[in-house]
Scaffold this motif. Structure first.
Motif, PDB file in Angstrom:
ATOM      1  N   GLY A   1     -37.348  -3.800  -9.259  1.00 12.73           N
ATOM      2  CA  GLY A   1     -36.876  -2.675 -10.047  1.00 12.73           C
ATOM      3  C   GLY A   1     -37.094  -2.907 -11.528  1.00 12.73           C
ATOM      4  N   THR A   2     -37.065  -1.827 -12.275  1.00 13.08           N
ATOM      5  CA  THR A   2     -37.127  -1.919 -13.730  1.00 13.08           C
ATOM      6  C   THR A   2     -35.732  -2.159 -14.311  1.00 13.08           C
ATOM      7  N   ALA A   3     -34.717  -2.002 -13.467  1.00 17.29           N
ATOM      8  CA  ALA A   3     -33.331  -2.295 -13.845  1.00 17.29           C
ATOM      9  C   ALA A   3     -32.567  -2.581 -12.563  1.00 17.29           C
ATOM     10  N   TYR A   4     -31.404  -3.221 -12.698  1.00 14.05           N
ATOM     11  CA  TYR A   4     -30.560  -3.460 -11.535  1.00 14.05           C
ATOM     12  C   TYR A   4     -30.022  -2.129 -11.017  1.00 14.05           C
ATOM     13  N   PRO A   5     -29.768  -2.042  -9.708  1.00 13.52           N
ATOM     14  CA  PRO A   5     -29.178  -0.807  -9.170  1.00 13.52           C
ATOM     15  C   PRO A   5     -27.912  -0.397  -9.918  1.00 13.52           C
ATOM     16  N   SER A   6     -27.122  -1.376 -10.363  1.00 11.29           N
ATOM     17  CA  SER A   6     -25.961  -1.129 -11.209  1.00 11.29           C
ATOM     18  C   SER A   6     -25.635  -2.422 -11.946  1.00 11.29           C
ATOM     19  N   GLU A   7     -24.975  -2.302 -13.084  1.00 12.38           N
ATOM     20  CA  GLU A   7     -24.618  -3.498 -13.855  1.00 12.38           C
ATOM     21  C   GLU A   7     -23.642  -4.380 -13.088  1.00 12.38           C
ATOM     22  N   GLU A   8     -22.803  -3.751 -12.261  1.00 18.55           N
ATOM     23  CA  GLU A   8     -21.841  -4.531 -11.480  1.00 18.55           C
ATOM     24  C   GLU A   8     -22.533  -5.463 -10.487  1.00 18.55           C
ATOM     25  N   GLU A   9     -23.740  -5.063 -10.039  1.00 17.03           N
ATOM     26  CA  GLU A   9     -24.461  -5.863  -9.051  1.00 17.03           C
ATOM     27  C   GLU A   9     -25.254  -7.003  -9.676  1.00 17.03           C
ATOM     28  N   LYS A  10     -25.339  -7.024 -10.976  1.00 12.52           N
ATOM     29  CA  LYS A  10     -26.223  -7.978 -11.643  1.00 12.52           C
ATOM     30  C   LYS A  10     -25.967  -9.412 -11.202  1.00 12.52           C
ATOM     31  N   VAL A  11     -24.707  -9.779 -11.061  1.00 14.30           N
ATOM     32  CA  VAL A  11     -24.373 -11.170 -10.768  1.00 14.30           C
ATOM     33  C   VAL A  11     -24.671 -11.555  -9.319  1.00 14.30           C
ATOM     34  N   MET A  12     -24.883 -10.570  -8.435  1.00 16.84           N
ATOM     35  CA  MET A  12     -25.114 -10.891  -7.027  1.00 16.84           C
ATOM     36  C   MET A  12     -26.558 -11.289  -6.747  1.00 16.84           C
ATOM     37  N   TRP A  13     -27.445 -11.030  -7.711  1.00 17.70           N
ATOM     38  CA  TRP A  13     -28.874 -11.268  -7.475  1.00 17.70           C
ATOM     39  C   TRP A  13     -29.347 -12.578  -8.102  1.00 17.70           C
ATOM     40  N   GLU A  14     -30.183 -13.284  -7.381  1.00 18.24           N
ATOM     41  CA  GLU A  14     -30.987 -14.369  -7.940  1.00 18.24           C
ATOM     42  C   GLU A  14     -32.216 -13.691  -8.541  1.00 18.24           C
ATOM     43  N   THR A  15     -32.327 -13.709  -9.861  1.00 16.05           N
ATOM     44  CA  THR A  15     -33.274 -12.843 -10.551  1.00 16.05           C
ATOM     45  C   THR A  15     -34.471 -13.608 -11.110  1.00 16.05           C
ATOM     46  N   TYR A  16     -35.638 -12.963 -10.973  1.00 20.97           N
ATOM     47  CA  TYR A  16     -36.856 -13.435 -11.622  1.00 20.97           C
ATOM     48  C   TYR A  16     -37.360 -12.330 -12.548  1.00 20.97           C
ATOM     49  N   LEU A  17     -37.577 -12.682 -13.811  1.00 25.69           N
ATOM     50  CA  LEU A  17     -38.148 -11.751 -14.766  1.00 25.69           C
ATOM     51  C   LEU A  17     -39.666 -11.774 -14.618  1.00 25.69           C
ATOM     52  N   VAL A  18     -40.264 -10.588 -14.546  1.00 24.57           N
ATOM     53  CA  VAL A  18     -41.682 -10.479 -14.230  1.00 24.57           C
ATOM     54  C   VAL A  18     -42.423  -9.870 -15.414  1.00 24.57           C
ATOM     55  N   GLU A  19     -43.482 -10.541 -15.835  1.00 24.75           N
ATOM     56  CA  GLU A  19     -44.326 -10.034 -16.919  1.00 24.75           C
ATOM     57  C   GLU A  19     -45.743 -10.544 -16.736  1.00 24.75           C
ATOM     58  N   ALA A  20     -46.693  -9.600 -16.636  1.00 21.12           N
ATOM     59  CA  ALA A  20     -48.124  -9.922 -16.552  1.00 21.12           C
ATOM     60  C   ALA A  20     -48.437 -10.966 -15.485  1.00 21.12           C
ATOM     61  N   GLY A  21     -47.824 -10.803 -14.321  1.00 23.76           N
ATOM     62  CA  GLY A  21     -48.121 -11.702 -13.213  1.00 23.76           C
ATOM     63  C   GLY A  21     -47.457 -13.046 -13.272  1.00 23.76           C
ATOM     64  N   THR A  22     -46.474 -13.221 -14.175  1.00 23.44           N
ATOM     65  CA  THR A  22     -45.714 -14.463 -14.246  1.00 23.44           C
ATOM     66  C   THR A  22     -44.262 -14.198 -13.888  1.00 23.44           C
ATOM     67  N   PHE A  23     -43.580 -15.234 -13.376  1.00 21.02           N
ATOM     68  CA  PHE A  23     -42.226 -15.079 -12.868  1.00 21.02           C
ATOM     69  C   PHE A  23     -41.358 -16.199 -13.434  1.00 21.02           C
ATOM     70  N   VAL A  24     -40.290 -15.787 -14.140  1.00 18.87           N
ATOM     71  CA  VAL A  24     -39.388 -16.744 -14.763  1.00 18.87           C
ATOM     72  C   VAL A  24     -37.982 -16.466 -14.267  1.00 18.87           C
ATOM     73  N   GLN A  25     -37.329 -17.473 -13.727  1.00 15.58           N
ATOM     74  CA  GLN A  25     -35.999 -17.281 -13.194  1.00 15.58           C
ATOM     75  C   GLN A  25     -34.989 -17.075 -14.313  1.00 15.58           C
ATOM     76  N   SER A  26     -34.082 -16.113 -14.096  1.00 11.92           N
ATOM     77  CA  SER A  26     -33.081 -15.752 -15.109  1.00 11.92           C
ATOM     78  C   SER A  26     -31.714 -16.269 -14.678  1.00 11.92           C
ATOM     79  N   SER A  27     -30.873 -16.530 -15.677  1.00  8.97           N
ATOM     80  CA  SER A  27     -29.521 -17.025 -15.382  1.00  8.97           C
ATOM     81  C   SER A  27     -28.549 -15.897 -15.064  1.00  8.97           C
ATOM     82  N   ASN A  28     -28.934 -14.635 -15.363  1.00  6.06           N
ATOM     83  CA  ASN A  28     -28.073 -13.462 -15.120  1.00  6.06           C
ATOM     84  C   ASN A  28     -26.764 -13.506 -15.911  1.00  6.06           C
ATOM     85  N   THR A  29     -26.757 -14.138 -17.068  1.00  5.95           N
ATOM     86  CA  THR A  29     -25.536 -14.168 -17.877  1.00  5.95           C
ATOM     87  C   THR A  29     -25.703 -13.293 -19.092  1.00  5.95           C
TER      88      THR A  29
END
Length: 362
Positions: free
Chosen positions: A334-362
């Motif tokens: 997604g271009t955004a989380y389904p809701s801000e409340e759900e943000k902490v439930m996801w193990e997130t990777y930020l995606v840019e130009a074919g690269t993937f960086v894990q986010s802390s979600n804080t």
């Protein structure tokens, strides 16, 4: 099933990536066109060697490269780890290895690592012609049953041979031989489809009722091209069809012409349902697919959700979250989380130009 990690090289716009997954809710976050769906597509290939975006493997290799390599590490319900290596060239040729052993036949692999993809492209299952619906049905039932896959392959071999005879001409004995195999396979295919549909319809009905707060009733209706024929009657039908089929150069009757339709409040959803209702129907169908595969294979499929949550209204989005099987591993984009409340439930990777960086979600 759980996907523990994936290594990619030369796949679409992903030059190289190595990702490890700890949890059961993984989110790929970023603007459009950066590679989120490409990664989801790569994960889906581990299930059935098919892209949910296109037919064939050509065009999936990174521009300028000769080969793409995809390496997957899974764990099953008992905790055993298994490794898959898939390599394919820019002309579609492929090589598949499971735990270091080469796999040559799809029947030896299909159903081992099931996944279910939720995508906006699923609209075609409601809106378009029967071909896409048959492809979906055949892949589902082939993944769930070796008998179905073997029968489907036998039917299509006999169908190709009969069609070739229709075009070039052949004697009665040749037609009889292929029509006997064709008829036997057709009877079995229709029996297996007719057995599966009430199960799928029940699962879809329950899922859609939860999505829509039970305001509407959804179902499926199987539409066989030929029904209630014995083997002898179908053999006779093909014999009677020969002259007309010769004029057309193809076989007009059989399971390759079957269809099914979505019903909403007992009406054809293709013309009756709104866009929002159609979105709910295809999501309910995919959840029914999850349940069907889980029961048939005794494995929990992985769920791949390609930006589908962002297309739902608030009520359906909330209900869909509740419908996600809690024990299933879910990969979403997604271009955004389904809701801000759900943000902490996801193990997130930020995606840019074919690269993937894990986010802390804080």
């Amino acid at each position: 099933m759980r996907l523990l990690g994936i290594n990619l090289s030369g796949f679409r716009n992903i030059q190289s990536a190595s990702l490890r997954f700890e949890g059961d809710r993984v989110f790929f976050l970023g603007p459009n066109g950066q590679g989120k769906t490409n990664l989801l597509e790569a994960i889906g290939l581990s299930s059935n060697l098919r892209s949910f975006r296109k037919s064939g493997l050509d065009g999936l290799v990174e521009e300028g490269k000769k080969e793409a390599q995809l390496f997957f590490r899974f764990s099953d319900e008992t905790g055993n780890e298994e490794e898959i290596l898939l390599r394919f060239g820019n002309k579609g040729q492929k090589n598949l290895e499971l735990n270091g052993e080469k796999i040559n036949k799809l029947r030896d692999y299909l159903g081992l690592f099931p996944s279910v993809t939720l995508s906006s492209r699923d609209f075609r299952l409601v809106r378009e012609g029967p071909s896409d619906r048959r492809k979906w049905l055949d892949m589902l039932l082939s993944s769930a049953s070796r008998e179905y896959l073997d029968c489907l392959q036998s039917f299509h071999r006999a169908l190709r041979e009969r069609n070739a005879l229709l075009k070039r001409g052949g004697g009665d004995a040749e037609f009889v031989a292929f029509e006997q195999v064709l008829s036997q396979s057709a009877i079995t295919l229709q029996r297996l489809r007719a057995t599966a549909f009430p199960v799928l319809a029940k699962e879809l009905s329950q899922s859609y009722a939860s999505l829509s707060n039970a305001l509407e009733e959804a179902s499926l209706s199987y539409i066989p091209n030929l029904s209630d024929l014995t083997l002898e009657e179908l053999v006779t039908q093909y014999r009677l069809d020969r002259e007309r089929d010769k004029m057309l150069g193809s076989t007009r009757h059989g399971p390759h012409k079957d269809d099914f339709k979505f019903l909403l409040d007992q009406r054809d959803a293709r013309t009756y349902a709104s866009e929002g209702q159609q979105r709910g129907l295809v999501l309910a169908l995919r959840l029914a697919e999850f349940s069907y595969l889980q029961k048939a294979l005794q494995k929990k499929p992985i769920i791949l959700a390609d930006d589908v949550l962002g297309e739902l209204d608030a009520a359906r989005k909330a209900n869909f979250k509740k419908l996600l099987p809690p024990e299933a591993q879910v990969f979403a984009t997604g271009t955004a989380y389904p809701s801000e409340e759900e943000k902490v439930m996801w193990e997130t990777y930020l995606v840019e130009a074919g690269t993937f960086v894990q986010s802390s979600n804080t």
